[in-house]
Design an enzyme around this catalytic site. Structure first.
Site, PDB file in Angstrom:
ATOM      1  CB  SER A  96      12.979  -8.209  -3.597  1.00 31.28           C
ATOM      2  OG  SER A  96      12.965  -7.321  -2.488  1.00 31.28           O
ATOM      3  CG  HIS A 104       5.685   2.817 -10.713  1.00 27.55           C
ATOM      4  ND1 HIS A 104       4.354   3.153 -10.878  1.00 27.55           N
ATOM      5  CD2 HIS A 104       5.699   1.848  -9.761  1.00 27.55           C
ATOM      6  CE1 HIS A 104       3.615   2.407 -10.076  1.00 27.55           C
ATOM      7  NE2 HIS A 104       4.408   1.626  -9.378  1.00 27.55           N
ATOM      8  CE  LYS A 125      -3.439   2.141  -9.266  1.00 28.02           C
ATOM      9  NZ  LYS A 125      -3.337   2.982  -8.058  1.00 28.02           N
ATOM     10  NE  ARG A 163      -0.971  11.230   6.945  1.00 29.78           N
ATOM     11  CZ  ARG A 163      -1.265  11.471   8.215  1.00 29.78           C
ATOM     12  NH1 ARG A 163      -1.964  10.571   8.912  1.00 29.78           N
ATOM     13  NH2 ARG A 163      -0.874  12.588   8.798  1.00 29.78           N
ATOM     14  CB  THR A 219     -11.686   0.090  -9.603  1.00 26.55           C
ATOM     15  OG1 THR A 219     -11.951  -0.746  -8.469  1.00 26.55           O
ATOM     16  CG2 THR A 219     -11.691   1.546  -9.159  1.00 26.55           C
TER      17      THR A 219
END
Length: 327
Positions: free
Chosen positions: A37, A80, A98, A168, A255
């Site tokens: 991290s 990512h 993803k 958001r 899913t």
């Protein structure tokens, strides 16, 4: 790597990292060897929580750890590319959450890095690895519902979040399409493959990301996909594959389904039960480990070409609805 446990490194310490780690711990042939991290305190707390031997206070230290075979990237979307590139450049195999990146250009860059490094690389799209979905694909290809003509799928969740939340935040790749819409797209891809036509409409949040999006795809041969997603509506979260001879329905939580129902003219033909293990994420880890042991660079369940194709479709949809990210 053909013998013994596959040694995993976990990059990031959020909720998805926790769920994936908990699933990994159910596998006898996997070891969670390290966590990394940007906060040493967060890495140490995560390591203590799951009994992980090493906690690294930077992504670079995790990527350089010689006792890690593969890194699972669990950062927000916007990180990512940077996190996966760091690991690939260090010669580490990578399973990246993803959507793989924010756009197809970034995805192509990572695939090029994986090719140059000669390492395994896979998008962590668990829906492509869940047994019930794989069984559905087998049955559709075997003609169980005749010729497939229509896929309808929705993944909408009424999140009660403010403008500061990552969903958001344009800087973090927010919006419904990348976070949720990628799952209906995955089902469409598995049934129909590449679309000829992409049409998208959406309503946007005040921050400029998509709140609710509808995507219609027209495929070669005349198949159509009608796909919806939302970060403010409580939708059915379901998928149906309809053909000339019947349909296959997934109930809520398509899913990661534990089964599906086959209908013909509204009559139930068969209920197919194919439960998933643990919380479902373990199946992408099982596939990644299989590929590592067999010396594969990409998974046949989630090949690079499919990842790129979905990214291109999402790029086209975003261009039509007017969503762009600062990076």
């Amino acid at each position: 790597m053909a013998e013994g446990k596959i040694r995993w490194g976990i990059l990031a310490t959020g909720a998805i990292a926790a769920t994936f780690t908990e699933d990994l711990l159910t596998l006898d042939d996997a070891e969670v060897a390290a966590v990394g991290s940007r906060s040493p305190e967060s890495a140490r707390a995560f390591a203590d929580r799951y009994g992980i031997p090493r906690a690294h206070g930077s992504w670079a230290d995790l990527a350089a750890d010689p006792d890690v075979d593969i890194v699972y990237v669990a950062t927000p979307h916007s990180a990512h590319h940077g996190a996966a590139a760091l690991c690939l450049n260090a010669g580490k195999a990578v399973l990246c959450e993803k959507p793989l990146t924010l756009d197809a250009g970034q995805a192509e860059d990572l695939i090029g890095r994986a090719e140059a490094a000669g390492v395994f690389f896979m998008e962590a799209m668990w829906t492509r690895c869940v047994p019930a979905v794989l069984r559905m694909v087998e049955m559709v290809r075997a003609g169980a519902i005749g010729e497939p003509r229509l896929v309808t799928a929705d993944f909408s969740i009424g999140f009660d979040v403010g403008p500061e939340h990552r969903l958001r935040d344009p800087a973090l790749g927010g919006g419904a399409l990348l976070d949720l819409g990628i799952y209906p797209l995955a089902i469409s891809r598995l049934v129909f493959g590449e679309p000829d036509v992409v049409q998208a409409v959406a309503t946007l949040t005040p921050e400029g990301v998509d709140d609710t999006t509808a995507v219609t795809l027209v495929h070669p041969g005349g198949g159509v996909s009608a796909l919806t997603c939302s970060i403010s509506a409580d939708g059915p979260w379901s998928a149906t594959v309809s053909g000339t001879g019947g349909r296959i329905e997934f109930g809520r939580n398509f899913t990661a389904p534990a089964g599906f129902t086959v209908f013909r003219h509204d009559d139930v033909v068969e209920r197919v039960e194919v439960p998933y293990l643990a919380r479902g994420m373990v199946h992408e880890a099982i596939e990644a480990q299989r590929c590592l042991r067999e010396g594969l660079r990409q998974s046949p369940l989630a090949p690079w070409s499919e990842t790129l194709a979905v990214m291109r479709t999402m790029d086209a949809a975003r261009a039509q609805i007017g969503v762009a990210y600062p990076s």
